[in-house]
Write an enzyme that holds these catalytic residues in place. Structure first.
Site, PDB file in Angstrom:
ATOM      1  N   SER A   9     131.281  44.551 -32.125  1.00 10.87           N
ATOM      2  CA  SER A   9     130.723  45.197 -31.154  1.00 10.87           C
ATOM      3  C   SER A   9     132.018  45.710 -30.015  1.00 10.87           C
ATOM      4  O   SER A   9     132.565  45.049 -29.602  1.00 10.87           O
ATOM      5  CB  SER A   9     129.715  44.414 -30.182  1.00 10.87           C
ATOM      6  OG  SER A   9     129.602  44.803 -28.883  1.00 10.87           O
ATOM      7  N   HIS A  34     128.850  48.343 -33.699  1.00 11.97           N
ATOM      8  CA  HIS A  34     127.628  47.928 -32.700  1.00 11.97           C
ATOM      9  C   HIS A  34     128.165  48.536 -31.508  1.00 11.97           C
ATOM     10  O   HIS A  34     129.013  48.498 -30.884  1.00 11.97           O
ATOM     11  CB  HIS A  34     127.432  46.575 -32.642  1.00 11.97           C
ATOM     12  CG  HIS A  34     126.481  46.077 -31.977  1.00 11.97           C
ATOM     13  ND1 HIS A  34     125.001  46.016 -32.360  1.00 11.97           N
ATOM     14  CD2 HIS A  34     126.386  45.526 -30.853  1.00 11.97           C
ATOM     15  CE1 HIS A  34     124.206  45.447 -31.409  1.00 11.97           C
ATOM     16  NE2 HIS A  34     124.962  45.428 -30.489  1.00 11.97           N
ATOM     17  N   ASP A  36     126.880  48.923 -27.624  1.00 17.69           N
ATOM     18  CA  ASP A  36     126.069  48.373 -26.397  1.00 17.69           C
ATOM     19  C   ASP A  36     125.819  49.334 -25.168  1.00 17.69           C
ATOM     20  O   ASP A  36     126.746  49.626 -24.559  1.00 17.69           O
ATOM     21  CB  ASP A  36     126.558  46.995 -26.035  1.00 17.69           C
ATOM     22  CG  ASP A  36     126.300  45.881 -26.960  1.00 17.69           C
ATOM     23  OD1 ASP A  36     125.196  45.663 -27.514  1.00 17.69           O
ATOM     24  OD2 ASP A  36     127.433  45.484 -27.498  1.00 17.69           O
ATOM     25  N   MET A  38     124.094  49.663 -21.688  1.00 18.14           N
ATOM     26  CA  MET A  38     123.496  49.065 -20.866  1.00 18.14           C
ATOM     27  C   MET A  38     123.388  50.093 -19.498  1.00 18.14           C
ATOM     28  O   MET A  38     124.352  50.733 -19.166  1.00 18.14           O
ATOM     29  CB  MET A  38     124.447  48.037 -20.308  1.00 18.14           C
ATOM     30  CG  MET A  38     124.804  47.065 -21.455  1.00 18.14           C
ATOM     31  SD  MET A  38     125.932  45.739 -21.022  1.00 18.14           S
ATOM     32  CE  MET A  38     125.962  44.639 -22.362  1.00 18.14           C
ATOM     33  N   HIS A  67     122.621  49.779 -29.572  1.00 21.34           N
ATOM     34  CA  HIS A  67     121.638  48.667 -29.080  1.00 21.34           C
ATOM     35  C   HIS A  67     121.420  49.248 -27.672  1.00 21.34           C
ATOM     36  O   HIS A  67     122.037  48.944 -26.685  1.00 21.34           O
ATOM     37  CB  HIS A  67     122.425  47.308 -29.303  1.00 21.34           C
ATOM     38  CG  HIS A  67     121.784  46.188 -28.665  1.00 21.34           C
ATOM     39  ND1 HIS A  67     122.291  45.023 -28.447  1.00 21.34           N
ATOM     40  CD2 HIS A  67     120.549  45.897 -28.032  1.00 21.34           C
ATOM     41  CE1 HIS A  67     121.616  44.114 -27.623  1.00 21.34           C
ATOM     42  NE2 HIS A  67     120.353  44.694 -27.710  1.00 21.34           N
ATOM     43  N   MET A  69     119.886  48.520 -24.383  1.00 19.70           N
ATOM     44  CA  MET A  69     119.650  47.234 -23.352  1.00 19.70           C
ATOM     45  C   MET A  69     119.324  48.218 -21.899  1.00 19.70           C
ATOM     46  O   MET A  69     120.008  47.970 -21.101  1.00 19.70           O
ATOM     47  CB  MET A  69     120.681  46.250 -23.177  1.00 19.70           C
ATOM     48  CG  MET A  69     120.924  45.227 -24.497  1.00 19.70           C
ATOM     49  SD  MET A  69     122.530  44.603 -24.409  1.00 19.70           S
ATOM     50  CE  MET A  69     123.437  45.716 -24.897  1.00 19.70           C
ATOM     51  N   MET A 143     118.764  38.082 -30.126  1.00 21.62           N
ATOM     52  CA  MET A 143     119.827  37.918 -29.103  1.00 21.62           C
ATOM     53  C   MET A 143     119.884  36.496 -28.938  1.00 21.62           C
ATOM     54  O   MET A 143     119.322  35.729 -28.508  1.00 21.62           O
ATOM     55  CB  MET A 143     119.520  38.595 -27.844  1.00 21.62           C
ATOM     56  CG  MET A 143     119.399  40.097 -27.561  1.00 21.62           C
ATOM     57  SD  MET A 143     120.895  40.843 -27.987  1.00 21.62           S
ATOM     58  CE  MET A 143     122.028  40.170 -26.791  1.00 21.62           C
ATOM     59  N   GLY A 151     131.217  37.883 -24.834  1.00 22.91           N
ATOM     60  CA  GLY A 151     132.364  36.794 -24.703  1.00 22.91           C
ATOM     61  C   GLY A 151     131.571  35.584 -24.116  1.00 22.91           C
ATOM     62  O   GLY A 151     131.793  34.454 -23.619  1.00 22.91           O
ATOM     63  N   ASP A 183     122.901  38.800 -32.566  1.00 25.65           N
ATOM     64  CA  ASP A 183     123.887  39.365 -31.610  1.00 25.65           C
ATOM     65  C   ASP A 183     124.104  38.589 -30.530  1.00 25.65           C
ATOM     66  O   ASP A 183     123.313  38.152 -29.552  1.00 25.65           O
ATOM     67  CB  ASP A 183     123.325  40.657 -31.133  1.00 25.65           C
ATOM     68  CG  ASP A 183     124.247  41.636 -30.249  1.00 25.65           C
ATOM     69  OD1 ASP A 183     125.193  41.297 -29.844  1.00 25.65           O
ATOM     70  OD2 ASP A 183     123.599  42.523 -29.467  1.00 25.65           O
ATOM     71  N   GLY A 184     125.405  38.116 -30.411  1.00 24.27           N
ATOM     72  CA  GLY A 184     125.983  37.192 -29.128  1.00 24.27           C
ATOM     73  C   GLY A 184     126.338  36.066 -29.479  1.00 24.27           C
ATOM     74  O   GLY A 184     125.896  35.002 -30.217  1.00 24.27           O
TER      75      GLY A 184
END
Ligand code: DX5
Ligand code: ZN
Length: 224
Positions: A9, A34, A36, A38, A67, A69, A143, A151, A183-184
């Protein structure tokens, strides 16, 4: 079970040197990237938009896993499809408002673009709510942190959720069709547990981009 996919990611990369981060991925054994997205509404953070994805597309042939979000994923589908997404996941929680489109409409639009479709669920969202869509999608995104930031610490309850989804997929004979992405908070030390629970797409942000040698970290995870 499908082959293991590592999806770095770039949210965790140094954005002032994004090209190096992309090249690390290009030169490693990973096959996915990946991305992200947002909107500071669905999650308390802003990342980047389709123009950035389009620019990165010029420098990589990896599978682009977008992804979303965002609180209104439907309205963003066209621009990310045009930007070169190979797969798009949206959050089921974002489709619950009566002002947005139902999941099936989003699934159909993504599939009509001939790309993969994923549905993501937050840590507190149970698998039941997306069960009825499983036969129409390509991957579930579990998730394992609250979406919004790279992080964070891996939420260990995610392991049981992955096991539950893996049993469902295998019982319904969807094993060759539907993947489980986690993921995460995935690190070299917990990646094996996530895989053993039944996930076959592992997203890794800070573990990769905060390591001394991102290529080596990706390749090590790929070998687990
Ligand atoms: C979180 C994002 C993740 C995140 C992963 O909202 O969806 O993809 O960037 O980063 P790490 O691996 O650092 O948790
Ligand atoms: Zn993500």
């Amino acid at each position: 079970m499908k082959k293991l996919v590592i999806a770095p990611s770039i949210l965790a990369a140094d954005f002032s040197d994004l090209k190096s981060a992309i090249d690390h991925c290009n030169n490693s054994d990973c096959t996915w990237l990946h991305l992200d997205i947002m909107d500071q509404q669905f999650v308390p953070n802003l990342s980047f938009g389709p123009d950035v994805v389009k620019d990165i597309r010029k420098h990589s042939d990896l599978f682009f896993d977008v992804h979303l979000m965002v609180s209104n994923p439907f309205d963003m589908l066209d621009s990310f499809i045009d930007a070169g997404a190979d797969g798009i996941s949206f959050h089921i929680e974002a489709t619950e408002s009566r002002f947005t489109f139902p999941p099936k409409i989003l699934i159909n639009k993504i599939k009509r673009a001939n790309i993969l479709c994923g549905i993501a669920i937050k840590p507190k969202t149970g698998f039941k709510i997306i069960q009825k869509y499983m036969e129409f999608i390509d991957y579930v995104v579990v998730m394992s942190v609250e979406p919004g930031f790279a992080g964070q610490k891996f939420i260990s309850e995610s392991i049981d959720k992955i096991k539950e989804i893996r049993s469902f997929i295998d019982e319904k004979n969807l094993t060759d069709q539907v993947s489980i992405q986690c993921d995460g908070g995935i690190k070299l030390h917990n990646a094996k547990d996530v895989m053993n629970a039944g996930a076959n797409i592992l997203v890794a942000g800070s573990e990769v981009f905060q390591s001394e040698n991102p290529i080596d970290t990706i390749n090590k995870m790929n070998q687990l």
